[in-house]
Design a protein around this motif. Structure first.
Motif, PDB file in Angstrom:
ATOM      1  N   ASP A   1      -8.821   5.434  -3.346  1.00 65.17           N
ATOM      2  CA  ASP A   1      -7.628   4.648  -3.665  1.00 65.17           C
ATOM      3  C   ASP A   1      -7.955   3.224  -4.111  1.00 65.17           C
ATOM      4  O   ASP A   1      -7.060   2.480  -4.505  1.00 65.17           O
ATOM      5  CB  ASP A   1      -6.688   4.587  -2.463  1.00 65.17           C
ATOM      6  CG  ASP A   1      -6.127   5.950  -2.112  1.00 65.17           C
ATOM      7  OD1 ASP A   1      -6.072   6.820  -2.994  1.00 65.17           O
ATOM      8  OD2 ASP A   1      -5.734   6.147  -0.945  1.00 65.17           O
TER       9      ASP A   1
ATOM     10  N   LYS B   1      -6.679   2.093  -7.537  1.00 66.36           N
ATOM     11  CA  LYS B   1      -5.245   1.803  -7.598  1.00 66.36           C
ATOM     12  C   LYS B   1      -4.987   0.320  -7.313  1.00 66.36           C
ATOM     13  O   LYS B   1      -4.179  -0.320  -7.986  1.00 66.36           O
ATOM     14  CB  LYS B   1      -4.469   2.637  -6.578  1.00 66.36           C
ATOM     15  CG  LYS B   1      -4.476   4.114  -6.837  1.00 66.36           C
ATOM     16  CD  LYS B   1      -3.751   4.831  -5.712  1.00 66.36           C
ATOM     17  CE  LYS B   1      -3.906   6.320  -5.780  1.00 66.36           C
ATOM     18  NZ  LYS B   1      -3.256   6.981  -4.641  1.00 66.36           N
TER      19      LYS B   1
ATOM     20  N   ILE C   1      -9.740   0.419   3.043  1.00 64.37           N
ATOM     21  CA  ILE C   1      -9.039   1.217   2.043  1.00 64.37           C
ATOM     22  C   ILE C   1      -9.895   2.424   1.687  1.00 64.37           C
ATOM     23  O   ILE C   1     -11.111   2.302   1.526  1.00 64.37           O
ATOM     24  CB  ILE C   1      -8.762   0.373   0.780  1.00 64.37           C
ATOM     25  CG1 ILE C   1      -7.844  -0.791   1.123  1.00 64.37           C
ATOM     26  CG2 ILE C   1      -8.163   1.226  -0.324  1.00 64.37           C
ATOM     27  CD1 ILE C   1      -7.663  -1.769  -0.019  1.00 64.37           C
TER      28      ILE C   1
ATOM     29  N   ILE D   1      -1.545   3.980  -1.365  1.00 65.96           N
ATOM     30  CA  ILE D   1      -2.926   3.684  -0.992  1.00 65.96           C
ATOM     31  C   ILE D   1      -3.114   3.978   0.486  1.00 65.96           C
ATOM     32  O   ILE D   1      -2.373   3.479   1.329  1.00 65.96           O
ATOM     33  CB  ILE D   1      -3.281   2.210  -1.297  1.00 65.96           C
ATOM     34  CG1 ILE D   1      -3.278   1.984  -2.803  1.00 65.96           C
ATOM     35  CG2 ILE D   1      -4.620   1.822  -0.681  1.00 65.96           C
ATOM     36  CD1 ILE D   1      -3.514   0.545  -3.216  1.00 65.96           C
TER      37      ILE D   1
ATOM     38  N   PHE E   1       0.823  -1.209   0.000  1.00 63.44           N
ATOM     39  CA  PHE E   1       0.000   0.000   0.000  1.00 63.44           C
ATOM     40  C   PHE E   1       0.857   1.258   0.000  1.00 63.44           C
ATOM     41  O   PHE E   1       0.498   2.252  -0.621  1.00 63.44           O
ATOM     42  CB  PHE E   1      -0.964  -0.004   1.181  1.00 63.44           C
ATOM     43  CG  PHE E   1      -2.026  -1.075   1.094  1.00 63.44           C
ATOM     44  CD1 PHE E   1      -2.357  -1.672  -0.110  1.00 63.44           C
ATOM     45  CD2 PHE E   1      -2.692  -1.493   2.230  1.00 63.44           C
ATOM     46  CE1 PHE E   1      -3.328  -2.653  -0.189  1.00 63.44           C
ATOM     47  CE2 PHE E   1      -3.669  -2.482   2.167  1.00 63.44           C
ATOM     48  CZ  PHE E   1      -3.987  -3.054   0.951  1.00 63.44           C
TER      49      PHE E   1
END
Length: 75
Positions: free
Chosen positions: A61, A64, A57, A29, A24
């Motif tokens: 993001d 992504k 999350i 992220i 991440f």
């Protein structure tokens, strides 16, 4: 569940958390650990039968992560 199995699960989940943290960060992220996983970290102890990682999350993001998944090799 025996304490040996609980410790092994905790060790494996810890390794997974480290992996996700690196991934991440690399993908930029934003995320947080939540629910039972957060309680385990805060208490520094294992919750028996909690054998998952609760990761949230940021909505902006999510794409992504989806795009990254599309680049992974299928096995």
């Amino acid at each position: 569940m025996t304490s040996k199995i609980i410790k092994e699960n905790y060790r494996d989940l810890s390794k997974m958390c480290i992996f996700f943290n690196k991934l991440f960060r690399k993908l930029n992220i934003r995320y947080v650990i939540g629910h039972g996983s957060l309680i385990e970290i805060e208490r520094n102890s294992v919750i028996p039968y909690d054998n998952d990682i609760d990761i949230r999350i940021h909505n902006n993001d999510l794409q992504k992560l989806i795009n990254y998944g599309k680049t992974c090799v299928k096995v």
